[in-house]
Design a protein around this motif. Structure first.
Motif, PDB file in Angstrom:
ATOM      1  N   LEU A   1       0.823  -1.208   0.000  1.00  0.00           N
ATOM      2  CA  LEU A   1       0.000   0.000   0.000  1.00  0.00           C
ATOM      3  C   LEU A   1       0.856   1.258   0.000  1.00  0.00           C
ATOM      4  O   LEU A   1       0.572   2.230  -0.718  1.00  0.00           O
ATOM      5  N   LEU A   2       1.929   1.259   0.793  1.00  0.00           N
ATOM      6  CA  LEU A   2       2.825   2.411   0.847  1.00  0.00           C
ATOM      7  C   LEU A   2       3.453   2.682  -0.516  1.00  0.00           C
ATOM      8  O   LEU A   2       3.504   3.831  -0.980  1.00  0.00           O
ATOM      9  N   ALA A   3       3.946   1.623  -1.165  1.00  0.00           N
ATOM     10  CA  ALA A   3       4.574   1.782  -2.477  1.00  0.00           C
ATOM     11  C   ALA A   3       3.565   2.265  -3.514  1.00  0.00           C
ATOM     12  O   ALA A   3       3.844   3.181  -4.303  1.00  0.00           O
ATOM     13  N   GLY A   4       2.388   1.652  -3.520  1.00  0.00           N
ATOM     14  CA  GLY A   4       1.358   2.065  -4.465  1.00  0.00           C
ATOM     15  C   GLY A   4       0.886   3.488  -4.217  1.00  0.00           C
ATOM     16  O   GLY A   4       0.654   4.259  -5.157  1.00  0.00           O
ATOM     17  N   ALA A   5       0.749   3.851  -2.945  1.00  0.00           N
ATOM     18  CA  ALA A   5       0.307   5.204  -2.600  1.00  0.00           C
ATOM     19  C   ALA A   5       1.358   6.237  -2.969  1.00  0.00           C
ATOM     20  O   ALA A   5       1.026   7.347  -3.383  1.00  0.00           O
TER      21      ALA A   5
ATOM     22  N   VAL B   1      -5.131   6.131  -8.866  1.00  0.00           N
ATOM     23  CA  VAL B   1      -4.302   4.933  -8.707  1.00  0.00           C
ATOM     24  C   VAL B   1      -4.714   4.133  -7.477  1.00  0.00           C
ATOM     25  O   VAL B   1      -4.744   2.897  -7.514  1.00  0.00           O
ATOM     26  N   VAL B   2      -5.049   4.810  -6.391  1.00  0.00           N
ATOM     27  CA  VAL B   2      -5.347   4.136  -5.124  1.00  0.00           C
ATOM     28  C   VAL B   2      -6.578   3.238  -5.240  1.00  0.00           C
ATOM     29  O   VAL B   2      -6.569   2.083  -4.775  1.00  0.00           O
ATOM     30  N   ILE B   3      -7.649   3.716  -5.850  1.00  0.00           N
ATOM     31  CA  ILE B   3      -8.883   2.935  -5.924  1.00  0.00           C
ATOM     32  C   ILE B   3      -8.703   1.652  -6.735  1.00  0.00           C
ATOM     33  O   ILE B   3      -9.098   0.570  -6.282  1.00  0.00           O
TER      34      ILE B   3
ATOM     35  N   VAL C   1     -13.015   4.135  -1.597  1.00  0.00           N
ATOM     36  CA  VAL C   1     -13.276   5.566  -1.785  1.00  0.00           C
ATOM     37  C   VAL C   1     -12.890   6.341  -0.533  1.00  0.00           C
ATOM     38  O   VAL C   1     -12.312   7.435  -0.611  1.00  0.00           O
ATOM     39  N   GLY C   2     -13.189   5.783   0.641  1.00  0.00           N
ATOM     40  CA  GLY C   2     -12.803   6.440   1.890  1.00  0.00           C
ATOM     41  C   GLY C   2     -11.301   6.632   1.988  1.00  0.00           C
ATOM     42  O   GLY C   2     -10.816   7.712   2.356  1.00  0.00           O
ATOM     43  N   ALA C   3     -10.531   5.585   1.632  1.00  0.00           N
ATOM     44  CA  ALA C   3      -9.071   5.699   1.643  1.00  0.00           C
ATOM     45  C   ALA C   3      -8.585   6.683   0.586  1.00  0.00           C
ATOM     46  O   ALA C   3      -7.624   7.430   0.802  1.00  0.00           O
ATOM     47  N   ALA C   4      -9.256   6.704  -0.577  1.00  0.00           N
ATOM     48  CA  ALA C   4      -8.860   7.612  -1.651  1.00  0.00           C
ATOM     49  C   ALA C   4      -9.095   9.067  -1.268  1.00  0.00           C
ATOM     50  O   ALA C   4      -8.331   9.949  -1.663  1.00  0.00           O
ATOM     51  N   LEU C   5     -10.151   9.323  -0.510  1.00  0.00           N
ATOM     52  CA  LEU C   5     -10.392  10.691  -0.046  1.00  0.00           C
ATOM     53  C   LEU C   5      -9.254  11.159   0.856  1.00  0.00           C
ATOM     54  O   LEU C   5      -8.807  12.308   0.776  1.00  0.00           O
ATOM     55  N   VAL C   6      -8.774  10.244   1.706  1.00  0.00           N
ATOM     56  CA  VAL C   6      -7.624  10.577   2.552  1.00  0.00           C
ATOM     57  C   VAL C   6      -6.402  10.874   1.683  1.00  0.00           C
ATOM     58  O   VAL C   6      -5.633  11.803   1.955  1.00  0.00           O
ATOM     59  N   SER C   7      -6.231  10.094   0.602  1.00  0.00           N
ATOM     60  CA  SER C   7      -5.098  10.324  -0.296  1.00  0.00           C
ATOM     61  C   SER C   7      -5.210  11.665  -1.003  1.00  0.00           C
ATOM     62  O   SER C   7      -4.200  12.336  -1.239  1.00  0.00           O
TER      63      SER C   7
ATOM     64  N   GLY D   1     -17.217  13.391  -4.236  1.00  0.00           N
ATOM     65  CA  GLY D   1     -17.908  12.787  -3.111  1.00  0.00           C
ATOM     66  C   GLY D   1     -18.312  11.350  -3.368  1.00  0.00           C
ATOM     67  O   GLY D   1     -18.326  10.529  -2.459  1.00  0.00           O
ATOM     68  N   ILE D   2     -18.628  11.031  -4.623  1.00  0.00           N
ATOM     69  CA  ILE D   2     -19.038   9.667  -4.966  1.00  0.00           C
ATOM     70  C   ILE D   2     -17.848   8.746  -5.158  1.00  0.00           C
ATOM     71  O   ILE D   2     -17.825   7.612  -4.679  1.00  0.00           O
ATOM     72  N   LEU D   3     -16.816   9.247  -5.861  1.00  0.00           N
ATOM     73  CA  LEU D   3     -15.707   8.392  -6.298  1.00  0.00           C
ATOM     74  C   LEU D   3     -14.441   8.553  -5.480  1.00  0.00           C
ATOM     75  O   LEU D   3     -13.552   7.706  -5.543  1.00  0.00           O
ATOM     76  N   GLY D   4     -14.288   9.650  -4.754  1.00  0.00           N
ATOM     77  CA  GLY D   4     -13.106   9.841  -3.931  1.00  0.00           C
ATOM     78  C   GLY D   4     -11.831  10.087  -4.702  1.00  0.00           C
ATOM     79  O   GLY D   4     -10.740   9.831  -4.206  1.00  0.00           O
ATOM     80  N   ILE D   5     -11.921  10.601  -5.932  1.00  0.00           N
ATOM     81  CA  ILE D   5     -10.728  10.757  -6.757  1.00  0.00           C
ATOM     82  C   ILE D   5     -10.291  12.207  -6.902  1.00  0.00           C
ATOM     83  O   ILE D   5      -9.390  12.508  -7.665  1.00  0.00           O
ATOM     84  N   GLY D   6     -10.924  13.114  -6.184  1.00  0.00           N
ATOM     85  CA  GLY D   6     -10.515  14.510  -6.298  1.00  0.00           C
ATOM     86  C   GLY D   6     -11.091  15.213  -7.511  1.00  0.00           C
ATOM     87  O   GLY D   6     -11.158  16.426  -7.558  1.00  0.00           O
TER      88      GLY D   6
END
Length: 282
Positions: free
Chosen positions: A10-14, A31-33, A48-54, A175-180
């Motif tokens: 996850l760290l490398a991918g992020a 990339v994260v999703i 999506v929740g993790a992607a919002l954090v990203s 808000g739906i997809l978390g991709i910015g």
């Protein structure tokens, strides 16, 4: 797979997500999703929740660096955030009622739009000599762009109403997809408002954090942000975003964008196929 292995991957991918998101202005969620859903089989809502954090991390990392370098139009970004924040909250409330397959298909379609717009941008001249609208002048949305020779090139913009409309849609999709929804933000500023491309890219990065924060509140309340995934994603994306911010002024990213576009088209096809066949609902 052990927790340590999962965390390191996850760290490398992020990190790669943050680097690409910073250089292209698209955010790390692109990339994260796919990494979480296709690589690890994580439910779309948690991805999506993790992607919002990203997205928050990307904006915090590269956004602050671009502001320091004087590329970002902070006043323009704060003005347009009115529309994206409202849209993000609306999109987050809608997302909790959508199943994973619907989100996957929508995500794939947005990825295709992202790739097409990136490829269309290649080789186009930057906006020079644009005569700004009266509304843009009254709101003082114009600015200056630092050039490689150390000079500052002034620019004006127009299409404020159209830009706000596209920004609202960008917020809903965020808000739906978390991709910015960086691609729509860049479209709004570059195509509609005629903002120079590097300014629109960096201002998009600056805006993503606020947009993501607005929708992340809803995901936190619903329990869709898992700390075990969100923390390594946040750290990796932040480091990648800081690296990308340092590289953007010194490197040509046209080849990177072409390779990136081909990759996300393949991911988009996989997402749409899986969504139409209910793969993500299992």
């Amino acid at each position: 797979m052990t927790i340590l292995t999962f965390t390191l991957i996850l760290l490398a991918g992020a990190y790669c997500a943050g680097l690409l998101g910073s250089l292209t202005g698209l955010g790390g969620g692109v990339v994260v999703i796919p990494l979480l859903t296709l690589g690890f089989g994580v439910d779309f809502h948690y991805a999506v929740g993790a992607a919002l954090v990203s997205s928050i991390a990307t904006s915090s990392g590269s956004g602050s660096a671009y502001v320091k370098e004087g590329i970002t139009n902070v006043r323009l970004g704060m003005f347009l955030e009115i529309a994206t924040t409202v849209g993000a909250v609306c999109g987050a409330f809608v997302a909790v009622w959508l199943n994973s397959s619907v989100i996957a298909v929508l995500f794939g379609l947005v990825l295709i739009l992202t790739a097409v717009m990136q490829l269309r941008r290649r080789g186009r001249p930057d906006h020079v000599g644009v005569k700004g609208s009266e509304l843009a002048r009254r709101l003082k949305l114009y600015g200056t762009q630092p050039m490689p020779d150390g000079t500052l090139r002034p620019y004006e913009l127009r299409g404020v109403g159209g830009g706000l409309s596209v920004m609202y849609v960008a917020g809903v999709l965020s808000g739906i997809l978390g991709i910015g929804s960086g691609v729509l933000k860049v479209i709004a500023m570059d195509n509609v408002m005629k903002v120079p491309f590097k300014v629109s890219t960096t201002t998009s990065n600056f805006m993503m954090g606020v947009t993501a924060c607005a929708s992340a509140v809803v995901y936190v309340q619903r329990g869709n942000i898992e700390p075990g995934m969100a923390c390594p994603v946040m750290i990796g994306v932040l480091l990648g975003a800081l690296t990308g911010a340092r590289l953007l002024k010194r490197m040509k990213v046209d080849l990177l964008r072409q390779i990136f576009c081909i990759a996300i088209l393949l991911v988009a096809a996989n997402m749409i196929w899986g969504g139409l066949h209910g793969t993500f609902d299992k």
